[in-house]
Design a protein around this motif. Structure first.
Motif, short mmCIF file in Angstrom:
data_model
loop_
_atom_site.label_atom_id
_atom_site.label_comp_id
_atom_site.label_asym_id
_atom_site.label_seq_id
_atom_site.Cartn_x
_atom_site.Cartn_y
_atom_site.Cartn_z
N TYR A 103 22.23 82.87 51.43
CA TYR A 103 21.02 83.71 51.31
C TYR A 103 19.99 83.02 50.41
O TYR A 103 18.80 82.97 50.75
CB TYR A 103 21.41 85.07 50.76
N VAL A 104 20.44 82.46 49.30
CA VAL A 104 19.52 81.79 48.38
C VAL A 104 18.95 80.53 49.02
O VAL A 104 17.76 80.25 48.90
CB VAL A 104 20.25 81.46 47.05
N PHE A 105 19.78 79.79 49.73
CA PHE A 105 19.33 78.57 50.41
C PHE A 105 18.24 78.89 51.43
O PHE A 105 17.20 78.22 51.48
CB PHE A 105 20.51 77.87 51.07
N LEU A 106 18.46 79.91 52.24
CA LEU A 106 17.45 80.29 53.24
C LEU A 106 16.19 80.84 52.58
O LEU A 106 15.08 80.61 53.07
CB LEU A 106 18.04 81.31 54.21
N SER A 107 16.34 81.52 51.47
CA SER A 107 15.17 82.01 50.75
C SER A 107 14.32 80.86 50.24
O SER A 107 13.08 80.89 50.31
CB SER A 107 15.59 82.89 49.57
N ILE A 108 14.98 79.82 49.75
CA ILE A 108 14.25 78.65 49.27
C ILE A 108 13.56 77.94 50.44
O ILE A 108 12.41 77.49 50.31
CB ILE A 108 15.21 77.71 48.52
N LEU A 109 14.24 77.83 51.58
CA LEU A 109 13.61 77.23 52.76
C LEU A 109 12.38 78.01 53.21
O LEU A 109 11.36 77.42 53.57
CB LEU A 109 14.61 77.12 53.91
N ILE A 110 12.46 79.32 53.19
CA ILE A 110 11.32 80.15 53.57
C ILE A 110 10.17 79.94 52.59
O ILE A 110 9.01 79.82 53.00
CB ILE A 110 11.72 81.64 53.64
N LEU A 111 10.48 79.87 51.32
CA LEU A 111 9.45 79.66 50.31
C LEU A 111 8.76 78.31 50.49
O LEU A 111 7.53 78.22 50.46
CB LEU A 111 10.06 79.76 48.91
N PHE A 135 22.44 87.38 56.35
CA PHE A 135 23.06 86.99 55.09
C PHE A 135 22.64 87.85 53.91
O PHE A 135 22.87 87.49 52.77
CB PHE A 135 22.72 85.52 54.77
N ILE A 136 21.99 88.98 54.17
CA ILE A 136 21.57 89.86 53.08
C ILE A 136 22.81 90.39 52.37
O ILE A 136 23.71 90.93 53.02
CB ILE A 136 20.73 91.03 53.61
N PRO A 137 22.87 90.24 51.05
CA PRO A 137 24.04 90.76 50.33
C PRO A 137 24.04 92.28 50.34
O PRO A 137 23.05 92.91 50.00
CB PRO A 137 23.89 90.20 48.92
#
Length: 120
Positions: free
Chosen positions: A2-10, A71-73
């Motif tokens: 989830y964090v990895f995809l959030s960083i990619l989106i950012l 992947f949302i927790p």
């Protein structure tokens, strides 16, 4: 994940913002100011690249946003974990009357008094 995809989106969003700011709505923009790149690629190729980059990054942001939903927790409230203090206070403050959960529409028997009236 989830964090990895959030960083990619950012990162993709930041690049998308920068590319959109470089473009001019009338075809000029910063891309026409690069005289050295005009000799190598030409103005038309530079604007084509910026347009393709815009669509690619916009598609990537959309795709990553859809993928990240898997992947949302999700925190389940189990008996091992204590409830939050606010939720506990709400549960303590709310007293639910079973008669208020659903209307009876006259089908329920009226409550009988515990002490029937005595006849004199």
């Amino acid at each position: 994940m989830y964090v990895f995809l959030s960083i990619l989106i950012l990162i993709a969003s930041i690049f998308l913002i920068l590319i959109v700011l470089i473009q001019n709505s009338k075809g000029g923009g910063l891309a026409s100011g690069f005289s050295s790149s005009n000799q190598i690629m030409g103005v038309r190729k530079t604007t084509d690249f910026l347009e393709k980059a815009t669509w690619t990054l916009a598609g990537a942001v959309g795709f990553f946003c859809i993928v990240i939903t898997t992947f949302i927790p999700r925190g389940g409230n189990t008996s091992d974990q204590p409830q939050s203090e606010i939720r506990q206070q709400v549960n303590d403050a709310v007293q639910v009357d079973p008669n208020l959960l659903a209307p009876n529409f006259g089908t329920a028997q009226p409550d009988q008094p515990s002490n029937p009236p005595s006849e004199e």
